[in-house]
Design an enzyme around this catalytic site. Sequence first.
Site, PDB file in Angstrom:
ATOM      1  N   CYS A   1       0.813  -1.210   0.000  1.00 32.55           N
ATOM      2  CA  CYS A   1       0.000   0.000   0.000  1.00 32.55           C
ATOM      3  C   CYS A   1       0.850   1.264   0.000  1.00 32.55           C
ATOM      4  O   CYS A   1       2.049   1.239   0.274  1.00 32.55           O
ATOM      5  CB  CYS A   1      -0.882   0.007   1.243  1.00 32.55           C
ATOM      6  SG  CYS A   1      -1.929  -1.443   1.346  1.00 32.55           S
TER       7      CYS A   1
ATOM      8  N   GLY B   1      -0.060   0.187  -5.057  1.00 30.82           N
ATOM      9  CA  GLY B   1      -1.349  -0.469  -4.839  1.00 30.82           C
ATOM     10  C   GLY B   1      -2.339  -0.022  -5.878  1.00 30.82           C
ATOM     11  O   GLY B   1      -2.560   1.169  -6.041  1.00 30.82           O
TER      12      GLY B   1
ATOM     13  N   ASN C   1      -0.118   1.245   5.892  1.00 31.48           N
ATOM     14  CA  ASN C   1       0.706   0.406   5.027  1.00 31.48           C
ATOM     15  C   ASN C   1       1.507  -0.531   5.906  1.00 31.48           C
ATOM     16  O   ASN C   1       2.301  -0.059   6.731  1.00 31.48           O
ATOM     17  CB  ASN C   1       1.645   1.295   4.187  1.00 31.48           C
ATOM     18  CG  ASN C   1       2.654   0.475   3.401  1.00 31.48           C
ATOM     19  OD1 ASN C   1       2.421  -0.687   3.105  1.00 31.48           O
ATOM     20  ND2 ASN C   1       3.782   1.080   3.072  1.00 31.48           N
ATOM     21  N   GLY C   2       1.271  -1.821   5.744  1.00 38.86           N
ATOM     22  CA  GLY C   2       2.033  -2.765   6.560  1.00 38.86           C
ATOM     23  C   GLY C   2       1.213  -3.985   6.904  1.00 38.86           C
ATOM     24  O   GLY C   2       0.204  -4.272   6.261  1.00 38.86           O
TER      25      GLY C   2
ATOM     26  N   TYR D   1      12.340  -3.674  -5.613  1.00 37.29           N
ATOM     27  CA  TYR D   1      11.196  -3.761  -6.502  1.00 37.29           C
ATOM     28  C   TYR D   1      10.063  -2.780  -6.219  1.00 37.29           C
ATOM     29  O   TYR D   1       9.553  -2.146  -7.126  1.00 37.29           O
ATOM     30  CB  TYR D   1      10.627  -5.184  -6.502  1.00 37.29           C
ATOM     31  CG  TYR D   1       9.340  -5.290  -7.244  1.00 37.29           C
ATOM     32  CD1 TYR D   1       9.286  -5.052  -8.619  1.00 37.29           C
ATOM     33  CD2 TYR D   1       8.146  -5.590  -6.595  1.00 37.29           C
ATOM     34  CE1 TYR D   1       8.089  -5.122  -9.314  1.00 37.29           C
ATOM     35  CE2 TYR D   1       6.957  -5.663  -7.283  1.00 37.29           C
ATOM     36  CZ  TYR D   1       6.931  -5.432  -8.636  1.00 37.29           C
ATOM     37  OH  TYR D   1       5.754  -5.489  -9.321  1.00 37.29           O
TER      38      TYR D   1
END
Lengths: 491, 491, 491, 491
Positions: free
Chosen positions: C8, C36, C111-112, C255
């Site tokens: 995210c 995302g 996010n996580g 990435y």
Amino acid sequence: MHEIKEECGVFGICSTQMQDVAGTVYYGLFALQHRGQESCGIVVNDDGLFRSYRDNGLVNDVFTRPVLDTLGQGSMAIGHNRYSTTGSGDRSNAQPLVVNHHKGRMALAHNGNIVNAYELRKELEMNGSIFHSTSDTEVIAYVITKARIACGSIEEAILRAMDRIEGAYSLLVMSPQKMIAVRDPHGFRPLCYGRREDGSFIVASESCALDAVGASYVRDIEPGEVMVFQGGRVTSLQQHCKEKPHRICIFEYLYFARPDSIIEGKEVHTARRKAGALLAMQYPVDADVVIGVPDSGLDAAIGYAEQSGIPYGMGFIKNKYIGRTFIAPGQKNREDKVRIKLNVIRHTVKDKRVVLVDDSVVRGTTITRIVELVRSAGAREVHVMSSAPMFTDACYYGVDVDSKENLIACQCGGDLVKIAATVGADSIGYLDRDALHMLLGNKPKEGYCAACFGCGYPTAVPTGDKSRFETRISEEDAQKADEDYERYLRD
Amino acid sequence: MHEIKEECGVFGICSTQMQDVAGTVYYGLFALQHRGQESCGIVVNDDGLFRSYRDNGLVNDVFTRPVLDTLGQGSMAIGHNRYSTTGSGDRSNAQPLVVNHHKGRMALAHNGNIVNAYELRKELEMNGSIFHSTSDTEVIAYVITKARIACGSIEEAILRAMDRIEGAYSLLVMSPQKMIAVRDPHGFRPLCYGRREDGSFIVASESCALDAVGASYVRDIEPGEVMVFQGGRVTSLQQHCKEKPHRICIFEYLYFARPDSIIEGKEVHTARRKAGALLAMQYPVDADVVIGVPDSGLDAAIGYAEQSGIPYGMGFIKNKYIGRTFIAPGQKNREDKVRIKLNVIRHTVKDKRVVLVDDSVVRGTTITRIVELVRSAGAREVHVMSSAPMFTDACYYGVDVDSKENLIACQCGGDLVKIAATVGADSIGYLDRDALHMLLGNKPKEGYCAACFGCGYPTAVPTGDKSRFETRISEEDAQKADEDYERYLRD
Amino acid sequence: MHEIKEECGVFGICSTQMQDVAGTVYYGLFALQHRGQESCGIVVNDDGLFRSYRDNGLVNDVFTRPVLDTLGQGSMAIGHNRYSTTGSGDRSNAQPLVVNHHKGRMALAHNGNIVNAYELRKELEMNGSIFHSTSDTEVIAYVITKARIACGSIEEAILRAMDRIEGAYSLLVMSPQKMIAVRDPHGFRPLCYGRREDGSFIVASESCALDAVGASYVRDIEPGEVMVFQGGRVTSLQQHCKEKPHRICIFEYLYFARPDSIIEGKEVHTARRKAGALLAMQYPVDADVVIGVPDSGLDAAIGYAEQSGIPYGMGFIKNKYIGRTFIAPGQKNREDKVRIKLNVIRHTVKDKRVVLVDDSVVRGTTITRIVELVRSAGAREVHVMSSAPMFTDACYYGVDVDSKENLIACQCGGDLVKIAATVGADSIGYLDRDALHMLLGNKPKEGYCAACFGCGYPTAVPTGDKSRFETRISEEDAQKADEDYERYLRD
Amino acid sequence: MHEIKEECGVFGICSTQMQDVAGTVYYGLFALQHRGQESCGIVVNDDGLFRSYRDNGLVNDVFTRPVLDTLGQGSMAIGHNRYSTTGSGDRSNAQPLVVNHHKGRMALAHNGNIVNAYELRKELEMNGSIFHSTSDTEVIAYVITKARIACGSIEEAILRAMDRIEGAYSLLVMSPQKMIAVRDPHGFRPLCYGRREDGSFIVASESCALDAVGASYVRDIEPGEVMVFQGGRVTSLQQHCKEKPHRICIFEYLYFARPDSIIEGKEVHTARRKAGALLAMQYPVDADVVIGVPDSGLDAAIGYAEQSGIPYGMGFIKNKYIGRTFIAPGQKNREDKVRIKLNVIRHTVKDKRVVLVDDSVVRGTTITRIVELVRSAGAREVHVMSSAPMFTDACYYGVDVDSKENLIACQCGGDLVKIAATVGADSIGYLDRDALHMLLGNKPKEGYCAACFGCGYPTAVPTGDKSRFETRISEEDAQKADEDYERYLRD
């Protein structure tokens, strides 16, 4: 070169059996999307019955699965991608055009521009003909139909029509029984064909579309050639083949075509790398890194780096999610908007002397903003290289070059120092127009068209008053610059 | 009568000043939506420049606010609602048609059917003309354009074209300077005009559209009349006015037109009530309640109740949210689907002898299901009354009557006992075709067209082979009955 | 690495005045779209009133101009991009989450991945709490809300909640008065902030989003830090800052993150080039050209070329028009579909020994097809280089690494010869996991997380049964591979 | 009554086998569409797994075929139609609500209004509960969940929750194993159940939805009753059944419910006809025709005509194509807009003394315009009859009656002469509130709720400050009148 309008792309398949020809054309048009993004269409020939769909939009927006399903199976199909200058609501110019005439139906997909369209149209109208659109394609359809009255076959009618039509045209014609590929005697626009393992013939504006559908490239249609595909056979009619000097558009190599396409035996990527290498010889610079403006400046940047020995670097990240629906809310100025699309990779340019390669420099507005971006990321020097020569003249063969007063080369009288100052660069270089032939392996200058770069027109140019065909309302002209810029951002 | 296809509607405005003419046409087409639901279009005339938009769909789906905004202001505009028999993907038949010819532009909106279209088209094609669509409208455009070569004005060309065109046509033609309303010499289809307080002239298929835009009805366009609107003036050209007997379609009164419209001086609602009253005299029934099938059976039901003295009742609730997007999931049978659209008000029919009035009985499938619904709600008897006579013949003037083998009247040889048994009713009555003239205040039988009820054709009927104009693929024919039924449910 | 799910992205703005904060978040989320692509949302704080919009889709599909207009002006706003594993119809997990509690409203964007989410949820449910979604974010919201009862301020409640929550979380919390940025004590996921000239504070997952909105990068939020933005002031609460070793996810560099982002002071592009250079040292190959798989293999390819001295070439053209709406009609096999997206530039690889660099090799299916493409274009040798080490273990910190049985490294027991044979390459190399620290300038191994590469977990890992939170129906699992592949094609 | 907001509708199916339960709910919600048009949703129970979809819009816009397909098969499903006062972008209040709690999942669909919602919510929040929406439904879910901790079964928890919840609620609860229908002890809102031939149980707000899915009406759920459906069995829990006087909302009969529905054994159409008949006795008028305002004034108009002996006439045509997408372009005034929707049938009213029956008169703005329409079509007198009594008080049980200062009855102090003058009528009559019991067959006044007509509240009314739950921004309030009017036009 994003300030120059893309042209059209055509694609067709002629098979020996009923199959999902619409699906094949979908893939083909998708591979040719770079040639036209305003509208697209497919016509399927199902044993003489034509089913068609055309709309404004990208191939994968227009051709949803239900739409493809309604097109159904067939043994032939042709398709078209179009760049249109008219308003988004007007789909009447979308192609392929389908017409009914005394011998039945005919579908046409056309890439190019007819220089005597006004005269032909005037003559037809004086005989009571009516036109639904303002496109050249409808004129071509009429000329073929009129010729057909006295001809036994569609291909004969096409050959006779070619006597009357002047200018640039790569054409796909589909009759109930045949698919016919036509390239004008000068061969301004590319057209090639290939074959798939199932025996189908494929015709496409560029060879990258053959790759996309798993077909093997056979050869280019020759300038002036008429190729008739029917069932599993192909016939070549070459009456018009040798009558004019061949004049492939050099700008196809420099900007229009996809780098992986092969046109008249030359790979586009290689031509662009050569353009970069020629620039490196013509404008050697003492610099630390060579970067290209994505996507169409990258090939030449690699060529420049190889030739000069200066390292190639990745200078920018382009946001790949920008698309047609991207809106630009708020009171942001244009500099901000460029940043939405492109961001500099700081490490590549920081404290460096940078060679910045782009495919062309037209108005100069976009490159000015990009130079600013690079400088604000810490570059010490920025040297701009344009892999296209300076634009100086209008194109009458299908490319919408900007008007002279907007061309930065004209505004600055061709003075490189002045141009560099205008765009904020330390120096600027344009590929020499006299070096263009080297891109194509020392092709003689008569072998390609570079009229827009001041190299002279291969044909008479239009004189007629085209204004009455103009549907664009004048108020819109004011918005043109803005819209072009928005289009650049979305592209 | 939902198994008979609606026809088209036309609407135009000619003002003396620039204004939101597209908005006015939008309201007008919206009021005429019942005349055609497949596609619609508007062409705005902005000082000689034409801007147009056409698409498949209902008026308020096609003309979103952004679309109306792109049409902009103008001094004239014409619009069209169309019922199309071709597939949903094919917008090429949507109207108004806009063509370019030697004298400039012309837009046409047409309601009707040309009986010699095939011959005219063949003749034009043999001279090299090409056709983009299969519509009569394009043929009309050609005939006018050809006539125009030798004529000084568009209205002269139209008058001359009327010598060649035979059949039903109520037409709106727009040139850069004029809006012209044309009604064929028989006057099959209605057309009237009115005036708004701002001086604008309004032309519409039905007077209900004048009401919707705040215009006062002036009069009907006469059969054969050509009315030219330009600036604030109107001119009537009556050369063709008396050449043929007048033949307004009686079915406009019985089903097509909106009950609040006035056609040739007669209110539609009143005609339908008279039909109900005539049925009550013709088929007196000993019953407890009269109910109508919503919406188009209600007027006649009131008329039947008034005449017979049997109380009028509200028999059904129609779900008003059914629309184009309604899907019918699951394995439900058709009986269930009718229940989605209509539900019986039990108290009205329970233990009652019911007279059930509908506008017409065509195939008989829908009325069969409705009779079942009423019975299952407890009705003791159900007597069906059709305010239209029995359909026995094809219509060549713009109404898509079902083919003979599907007409229940034909299947049962006109035997009322047999028909009643087939639809499950205790008895059935159809309005006598010899009583039709009474609907229009004792108009002589020559004053209207009732050809589809076996009263004879006022013109020669088409003989040519129309099959090559047919774009519908044959597989689709099988789905036709299903689609018609789905359409009925959504309507 | 396209076979690994993106995570995210969060973005927020806190201004001192009313402005178009939704527009700013739109630009920010657009720059973070790569993190995302399933759903997105924005919550605007207009003087304590929250207006929000969330939906499945890309930022520029969800946030049309009318939608942005309904969000209106505000002084603060937060937004979120999400990758969701649930079906497209389920928007209930879209973020930011907005909840009402005893002290008013609160919005969260996260996010996580929380490793003790199951335990926390179970405990909350046993006290009668209800959950609307299956997301960790709702658990976090509850823990903060419960803490809030005993705390005077939202930031105190957050600090206390951090005692309970374990795992990876970069969090934006918005209360009526404050915007609060939180990073977990390990600092698994990136989070930074900057400032715009108008005094607004901007918080974003990556610095590229600061660039996109014209903000200057100030610094990363520290692991364990809680930063409170209110009006023009910022306060740092560092109670949790030193309690755990810092563990930024190394795969963000390899990435996830955009090459132009700077994370913890290191530019992502530079880290990737170093990865390429390390590969060149680790796996020297006698070759003629180095090419990268677009887009995320290009940086490392340049690094490999520079280090090895082998020329860098442009190996592929990626069709930039592929988008969400791309359908894949017909019975084509997968090899064909890759060709739709990527085409080889023949001249670059023909008769060459090619080094082919990609960001990672997970299942091996995609690289197998790409190797085939390169070979069929005439390459003599193909040597694959993966700039990520071999995946061997699951990630519990927010990355959806494939299950072990699908990982080609696991299938082949880590044997490079076997892997090369499987993917059809002449040889293959993976970056050594022991070299990872060099990407970040010799950071000690304790300074980053490389658990998925077998380097050990920095926290306890979940033990609870998560199955009851699973909403995906089991039949869908079968379609997963297909869908992932389709997603790759569209990306 | 179009100026009063519709309420919600609920629908559920509990089958003994897997089937297309979503399709059944789709049909059911479609039949209940008149009860709520802002949002809708369906939750399918597939052997304990819940799949749901909710969105703003009408049933047939939200539930396209692909959406229904994703819901798949199941053995149970519940659905909901909702009228929402919040902005169109906010879907968070759409129902059914799905929550996860310590015993698993639960879905709720609710019609009504809880009078002690504020107190319950406050208490829950003080214990750390968080709320995602501002709806009563979430409060109910919490109260049930909290009760569940100490209860062995969901139905026990519901019975216990009913001790705490006060107000109007007709509720459908779905657990992994059961579907439970609940009606509050006063029974303000209707709820009934039926059975289909396949053994499925159907629960619906109104019996018309049972008809639509082919189910037979069994009986109403009793006030206070809890009915548990599981597999093929049904269990009735009646602990709360006798504890309060029964108070069905009289306005359900007068306006909300569909005329074909049967509530507590009384057909709605019949009640409305009785209202018309009572008006005829109360306000006899010397007139020529009785007409009703479509659609909800027609039933009472028939009743008035029957009782008075004055002929019933069809006074208006309503354009049936008006829908959600209808826009109102241009600078037209409101009078014009009414004409878009309604047109008078001139013959019916011209030179007549007209009795005009509508379901209610709230603000008076709409009826004023309709009276104008009738007069401008030539009526000599217009006497308005309202089949609902004068609104004088707020409703706390789920109906959004306008605020007092907007009610014309309040503005005019209940003076009929003044009201008639305001709306432009010759006279006006409202059904006497003391006659309401006669609509339901002489039901005692304690048997229904007519609080909004000044007949007193059956419960304590809310005192808490609800303002903090208010999400509507104040600027929007100004637009409210306009929006309501637009809504009326579209309805």
